[in-house]
Design an enzyme around this catalytic site. Structure first.
Site, mmCIF file in Angstrom:
data_model
loop_
_atom_site.group_PDB
_atom_site.id
_atom_site.type_symbol
_atom_site.label_atom_id
_atom_site.label_comp_id
_atom_site.label_asym_id
_atom_site.label_seq_id
_atom_site.Cartn_x
_atom_site.Cartn_y
_atom_site.Cartn_z
ATOM 1 N N ARG A 1 -12.645 26.758 -4.315
ATOM 2 C CA ARG A 1 -11.365 26.225 -3.508
ATOM 3 C C ARG A 1 -11.623 24.508 -2.989
ATOM 4 O O ARG A 1 -12.690 24.174 -2.619
ATOM 5 C CB ARG A 1 -11.388 27.090 -2.043
ATOM 6 C CG ARG A 1 -10.316 26.516 -1.193
ATOM 7 C CD ARG A 1 -10.529 27.454 0.020
ATOM 8 N NE ARG A 1 -11.658 27.169 0.902
ATOM 9 C CZ ARG A 1 -11.666 26.230 1.930
ATOM 10 N NH1 ARG A 1 -10.553 25.456 2.277
ATOM 11 N NH2 ARG A 1 -12.943 26.078 2.584
ATOM 12 N N ARG B 1 -16.966 21.076 -3.670
ATOM 13 C CA ARG B 1 -18.028 21.753 -2.789
ATOM 14 C C ARG B 1 -18.946 22.386 -3.678
ATOM 15 O O ARG B 1 -20.238 22.461 -3.336
ATOM 16 C CB ARG B 1 -17.385 22.542 -1.651
ATOM 17 C CG ARG B 1 -16.511 21.964 -0.610
ATOM 18 C CD ARG B 1 -16.019 22.966 0.323
ATOM 19 N NE ARG B 1 -15.160 22.280 1.510
ATOM 20 C CZ ARG B 1 -14.739 22.932 2.303
ATOM 21 N NH1 ARG B 1 -14.481 24.118 2.500
ATOM 22 N NH2 ARG B 1 -14.121 22.167 3.359
ATOM 23 N N HIS C 1 -20.336 25.965 1.954
ATOM 24 C CA HIS C 1 -20.090 24.957 2.466
ATOM 25 C C HIS C 1 -21.533 24.191 2.422
ATOM 26 O O HIS C 1 -22.509 24.657 3.017
ATOM 27 C CB HIS C 1 -19.683 25.165 4.007
ATOM 28 C CG HIS C 1 -19.019 23.682 4.336
ATOM 29 N ND1 HIS C 1 -19.775 22.579 4.736
ATOM 30 C CD2 HIS C 1 -17.658 23.314 4.681
ATOM 31 C CE1 HIS C 1 -18.828 21.854 5.057
ATOM 32 N NE2 HIS C 1 -17.494 22.265 5.175
ATOM 33 N N HIS D 1 -19.302 30.231 3.068
ATOM 34 C CA HIS D 1 -18.141 29.618 3.869
ATOM 35 C C HIS D 1 -16.945 30.373 3.874
ATOM 36 O O HIS D 1 -15.961 30.611 4.525
ATOM 37 C CB HIS D 1 -18.089 28.069 3.423
ATOM 38 C CG HIS D 1 -16.954 27.530 4.323
ATOM 39 N ND1 HIS D 1 -16.790 27.641 5.913
ATOM 40 C CD2 HIS D 1 -15.837 26.805 4.194
ATOM 41 C CE1 HIS D 1 -16.184 26.841 6.223
ATOM 42 N NE2 HIS D 1 -15.235 26.245 5.057
ATOM 43 N N GLU E 1 -10.862 14.419 1.850
ATOM 44 C CA GLU E 1 -12.137 15.370 1.907
ATOM 45 C C GLU E 1 -12.410 15.580 0.497
ATOM 46 O O GLU E 1 -11.637 14.973 -0.577
ATOM 47 C CB GLU E 1 -11.824 16.760 2.427
ATOM 48 C CG GLU E 1 -11.482 16.554 3.768
ATOM 49 C CD GLU E 1 -11.278 17.867 4.701
ATOM 50 O OE1 GLU E 1 -10.913 18.974 3.929
ATOM 51 O OE2 GLU E 1 -11.296 17.899 5.743
#
Length: 543
Positions: free
Chosen positions: A379, A283, A237, A344, A115
């Site tokens: 994060r 992100r 997100h 998110h 990811e």
């Protein structure tokens, strides 16, 4: 009737359930959940858990990736501690019966995906519904353990502390808790109290989180005198399904990890213009790129396309997303789907140490409600469930070193006093304030901010806090009122933190300070409660 317990756990997600199970053989546990036990953010986590499990991966690589994603604000000691305990916590889950997805190409091995921000495949998963697998596996264990008492449909009102009772020694003694079904507030007395209540993304108009993510733990800890940190870093997100009835259904980052491309309405790709890593950039970068393109074009959404992959591959790897998209008329195997960013994850929270211990004796915070130093300014994908597991383990070990018992019997905890309040006849006030709060937070304190927007937001949140405080003092508490009270307080903390950061870093982007300031050592934004009638009054401390 007052309830006494060795350990009170507030929250029923991965963090709370893990901690309860790690202590239950030796202590009495009372676990409260705002709704039914599984109805929290863990259930909806799709991607997986990041841990060093592959032969080509290393602890140092995971640490380096996390530090880079955190934009200079991660605590390296905390990152190393978390990564080092990853594999053993995965084994703990497997021992509990969790069936992670196997790798067809390597019989006997688990499938690892990649990811955003990760340099290796290290995300172990249960197809595309890892959170659901974790939640249901741990829930089954918790429900059958004789030392765990579950209180579903209960919401904590406030922590009970020695200071509030006029005692010289200030420590957490438990919590006042509203039984939503009986509509009465009960006293839960506890030797140790653990906040595992999740984040605060419902402070925004659009979010991938369930309705329970209202910042309750952060607000209660603040009112009890605990410091909070880095509240300005709210992760959006990049890809939630854009559909009027989808309620921002999250589209797992693993789709981009397996080759999915982000496209404009005309079919052109664009991520390569913003970052050399393209769709696999962290992100914050991907969300800002999408936000930029939507505003530039006046578009309602962008598109995510993985239809160039074999249909069987898509259905096998993303069965949950595939089926959910079909329900809304989109076939992942046939073409692109519309996506937009949504709030998110709360990267800030209650300041804790490596044991999950807060500023208040007898009080721990773990999971998304806590600020450990792991995430920094952003994060990295799939580090959140890892943090839940590792810090549940760490807190449980520290609690075992304490006396997990109630205060002496001479400590008198008064019952909840409703003698001077009445039932509200103006619930519309709560509904109106709830809508106003979430809308101005989205407009003024969202993906892109400015000094003027933050000033407007601060003015509005102070008015709301004043109204809510008056309302709270005159009417019986309800679930909606408690959530609104907590959300408004957390919104004030987010705004205060954002106003104090005069740079753009990670998830915080201010057009009046567009550059990252590396002329001084990067600092965390730490807010210290002060003695004031204003619920969000704070002294900002740089660390």
């Amino acid at each position: 009737m007052q309830i006494s317990t060795d350990v009170l756990v507030i929250g029923g997600g991965a963090a709370g359930l893990s901690l309860a199970l790690r202590l239950a053989d030796d202590y009495s546990i009372s676990l409260i959940s705002k709704g039914v036990l599984k109805e929290g953010s863990t259930l909806y986590a799709q991607g997986g858990v990041a841990a060093v499990l592959g032969p080509d991966d290393s602890l140092e690589s995971h640490i380096t990736d996390t530090l880079e994603a955190g934009a200079g604000l991660c605590d390296e000691e905390v990152v190393r501690f978390t990564v080092q305990h990853g594999a053993e916590n995965i084994r703990w889950l497997i021992d509990k019966g969790l069936a992670f997805t196997r790798d067809d190409a390597q019989p006997g091995e688990y499938h690892l995906t990649r990811e955003g921000g990760h340099s290796h495949r290290r995300v172990i998963h249960a197809t595309d519904a890892t959170g659901k697998a974790i939640e249901t596996t741990l829930e089954k264990e918790v429900r059958r353990h004789p030392n765990i008492r579950l209180y579903e449909n209960h919401i904590a009102v406030d922590l009970i502390t020695g200071a509030k009772l006029g005692r010289d020694h200030n420590r957490c003694l438990g919590a006042y808790v509203l039984d939503r079904e009986a509509n009465r507030v009960r006293v839960f007395r506890a030797g140790q109290t653990v906040l595992a209540s999740g984040g605060a993304s419902k402070v925004y108009l659009y979010t991938s989180n369930p309705d329970t993510s209202t910042g309750d733990g952060i607000a209660m800890a603040w009112r009890a005198g605990c410091r909070v940190a880095n509240m300005e870093f709210n992760q959006f997100h990049p890809t939630c399904l854009y559909h009027p009835h989808a309620k921002s259904f999250l589209i797992t980052e693993a789709i981009r990890g397996e080759g999915g491309k982000l496209k404009l309405p005309d079919g052109a790709t664009f991520m390569e213009q913003f970052d050399s890593r393209g769709e696999l950039a962290p992100r914050d970068i991907v969300a800002r790129a999408i936000d930029h393109e939507m505003k530039r074009l006046g578009a309602d959404c962008v598109y995510l396309d993985i239809s160039h992959k074999p249909a069987d591959f898509i259905r096998e790897h993303f069965p949950t997303v595939y089926q959910r998209c079909l329900e809304f008329g989109y076939d992942l195997t046939q073409g692109p789907i519309p996506v937009v960013p949504a709030a998110h994850y709360t990267c800030g929270g209650i300041l804790t140490d490596l044991h999950g211990k807060t500023d208040l004796d007898g009080l721990y915070a773990i999971g998304e409600t806590a600020f450990t130093g792991l995430h920094g300014a952003n994060r990295m994908a799939s580090n959140s469930l890892l943090e839940c597991l590792v810090f549940a383990q760490a807190a449980s070990l520290h609690i075992r070193q304490q006396k997990a018992e109630n205060e002496p019997d001479d400590v008198i905890v008064p019952d909840w006093d409703e003698s001077r309040v009445t039932d509200s006849d103006e619930e519309v006030v709560v509904t109106h304030n709830w809508d106003e709060l979430r809308r101005f937070m989205w407009d003024y304190v969202g993906i892109v901010r400015s000094n003027k927007r933050l000033q407007r937001a601060e003015h509005r949140v102070q008015l709301l806090l004043s109204e809510i405080d008056e309302y709270y003092g005159n009417f019986r508490v309800t679930n909606d009122l408690l959530e609104l009270r907590n959300l408004a307080l957390v919104a004030g903390l987010i705004i205060r933190s954002a106003m104090s950061r005069h740079e753009s870093r990670g998830l915080h982007y201010n057009i009046d300070y567009p550059e990252r300031n590396d002329s001084h050592p990067p600092h965390n934004t730490i807010l210290q409660p002060t003695h004031s009638d204003d619920a969000t009054s704070a002294m900002a401390l740089a660390e």
